[in-house]
Design an enzyme around this catalytic site. Sequence first.
Site: not given
Ligand code: ZN
Length: 214
Positions: A45, A47, A99, A102
């Site tokens: 990801d 982020r 996270h 997700c």
């Molecule tokens: Zn993720």
Amino acid sequence: MTRTYQDLFVNNKKWVQEVTEQKPDFFNKLSAGQQPKFLWIGCSDSRVPAEKLTGALPGELFVHRNIANVVIHSDMSMLSVLDYAVNVLEVEHIIVCGHYGCGGVAVAMGNKQVGLIDNWLRYIKDVYRLHQDELNAIDDYHKKLDRLVELNIQEQVYGLTTTSIVQNAWSQGKPLEVHGMVYDLKTGLLNDLHISRTDSSVIDNVYRLEPEYV
Ligand SMILES: [Zn+2]
């Protein structure tokens, strides 16, 4: 901002200039080799940038990222990274970081077909099945997803401890710790799950391997 392909090069030059102004020998020193203390296994990801959110400098984290930070025992890419990190770089800490929110874990929790990735995320359905009593008792969708994110980390940490690579490192007396944490996209904070493992005592008997060389 990074919006175009050319922006990457413009930003890169700025970064080199800033770093060199502060530490003129930074790149010279780094080019001589790496001695990171940490292996980071995280989600792909965009982020969740490992170095940014931990304040780590280049050379400090050895990084492997895949969708939903899964440790799959037949994944040659992950195994090669793990083996190199433990046996060549001799990292002292392995971190599995998930996270909240997700997307990969959310897909695994649902029933829609997304495509090829369903095969990869199937392993997270196994995590759900292992913990289905706890998860089925949570009504709120987001709370259930966040709990599955945490349980996924717990199971990936466990999976790491059962690899021959980690078991052999421990039987050879190497100082190696395996940690699990979750990053909160809404606050930017890391949540330590306090499931750090420092030896093979937590491994169920069926996964235990006799020392490689006796
Ligand atoms: Zn993720």
